[in-house]
Design an enzyme around this catalytic site. Structure first.
Site, short mmCIF file in Angstrom:
data_model
loop_
_atom_site.label_atom_id
_atom_site.label_comp_id
_atom_site.label_asym_id
_atom_site.label_seq_id
_atom_site.Cartn_x
_atom_site.Cartn_y
_atom_site.Cartn_z
N HIS A 71 -17.30 -67.05 -64.43
CA HIS A 71 -16.31 -68.14 -64.48
C HIS A 71 -16.41 -69.06 -63.28
O HIS A 71 -15.94 -70.18 -63.31
CB HIS A 71 -14.89 -67.58 -64.62
CG HIS A 71 -14.32 -67.00 -63.37
ND1 HIS A 71 -14.47 -65.68 -63.01
CD2 HIS A 71 -13.57 -67.56 -62.39
CE1 HIS A 71 -13.85 -65.44 -61.87
NE2 HIS A 71 -13.29 -66.58 -61.47
N ASP A 102 -17.74 -61.22 -67.38
CA ASP A 102 -17.57 -62.19 -66.30
C ASP A 102 -18.50 -61.94 -65.12
O ASP A 102 -18.07 -61.82 -63.99
CB ASP A 102 -16.11 -62.18 -65.83
CG ASP A 102 -15.76 -63.41 -64.99
OD1 ASP A 102 -16.56 -64.36 -64.97
OD2 ASP A 102 -14.71 -63.41 -64.33
N SER A 170 -13.47 -64.83 -56.04
CA SER A 170 -14.10 -64.36 -57.28
C SER A 170 -15.60 -64.23 -57.10
O SER A 170 -16.27 -65.12 -56.56
CB SER A 170 -13.82 -65.35 -58.41
OG SER A 170 -12.46 -65.38 -58.75
#
Length: 221
Positions: A71, A102, A170
Site C-alpha cells: 500500500h 500487503d 508502514s
C-alpha cells in the site's frame, strides 16, 4: 605514603562511573539492535497523483532489493528511497502481493553492497515478548520504538503490538531482541484519523514475507 595512595585509588575507583556510560542490560539490547539494523532500513517516498505516500522498507539483499508494504507504493508514478546516511536512489517495483498480504519488493541500484536485515521465525513469537520497531513516522527518519507483542490474531494472521507505529512506519521491521525481523509493520487501529497513536498496531508475520520472496524467486543474501 602507602595509605595515601590507597585512599586516592579508592576515590578514583569510586568515581569511575562518572567518566563512563553505564547502560542497563535492556538499554544495551536496544542500542545494539538499533546500531546493527538501522543501516538496513530505508525511507520510501512514492509520488502519487494527489501527493506523496511515505513509508519504510527493509533491505533484504546486498544488491538493493527492499521489502516494504504494497500500500506504500500502490498507484505510484515515481519512488525515492532514502538510505540511513541520506543517499537517495530511484526504485522500481519488482513484485507486489494482494491487499490482504500487503507486501511489495522494490529494487534500487546501489554503488556499493548494502547492509541487510536478518529474518527470524514468526512461529516462535509469544505474547508478552519484547519487540522493537524502526520506521520513519511523519518523516522523522530512523525512529526506534519499543513495546511487546500484545496479541496474536490467528484469524487475520497479524501480530498485534503496542510499540508505537505511526504514518510513515508502514513496511518497516518489527524486531525481536536478537535484532531479527519477525514482522513487517502494516497498520494501526485508527479511530480518530491519525490524530493519535493509541498503542494498537499490526504487523504481517515475517514467515509470510519469506514465502512471498520465495515465490518471487528472489533469495535473500
Amino acid at each position: 605514603m602507602q595509605k595515601i595512595f590507597s585512599v586516592i585509588t579508592a576515590l578514583i575507583i569510586g568515581f569511575a562511573p562518572v567518566f563512563g556510560v553505564n547502560y542497563e542490560p535492556d538499554e544495551r539490547i536496544n542500542i545494539t539492535v538499533y546500531e546493527k539494523i538501522n543501516p538496513a532500513i530505508v525511507a520510501i517516498d512514492a509520488q502519487l497523483d494527489d501527493g506523496v505516500s511515505a513509508g519504510t522498507g527493509c533491505v533484504i539483499s546486498k544488491d538493493g532489493v527492499i521489502l516494504t508494504g504494497s500500500h506504500v507504493v500502490e498507484g505510484c508514478k515515481d519512488i525515492d528511497v532514502t538510505m540511513y546516511n541520506g543517499i537517495v536512489y530511484k526504485a522500481k517495483i519488482l513484485a507486489k502481493m494482494g491487499k490482504n498480504k500487503d507486501l511489495a519488493l522494490l529494487k534500487i541500484e546501489p554503488k556499493t553492497p548494502l547492509k541487510t536485515v536478518s529474518f527470524g521465525n514468526s512461529e516462535d513469537i509469544k505474547v508478552g515478548q519484547k519487540v522493537l520497531a524502526i520506521g520513519n513516522p511523519f518523516g522523522f527518519y530512523g525512529t526506534l520504538t519499543q513495546g511487546i507483542v500484545s496479541r496474536i490474531d490467528y484469524t487475520k494472521n497479524r501480530i498485534q503490538t503496542d510499540a508505537a507505529i505511526n504514518p510513515g512506519c508502514s513496511g518497516g521491521p518489527l524486531l525481536n531482541s536478537a535484532g531479527e525481523v519477525i514482522g513487517i509493520n502494516q497498520s494501526i487501529y485508527n479511530p480518530d484519523n491519525n490524530i493519535s497513536n493509541i498503542g494498537i498496531g499490526f504487523a504481517i508475520p515475517i514467515n509470510d514475507a519469506k514465502q512471498f520472496i520465495k515465490s518471487a524467486n528472489l533469495a535473500k543474501n
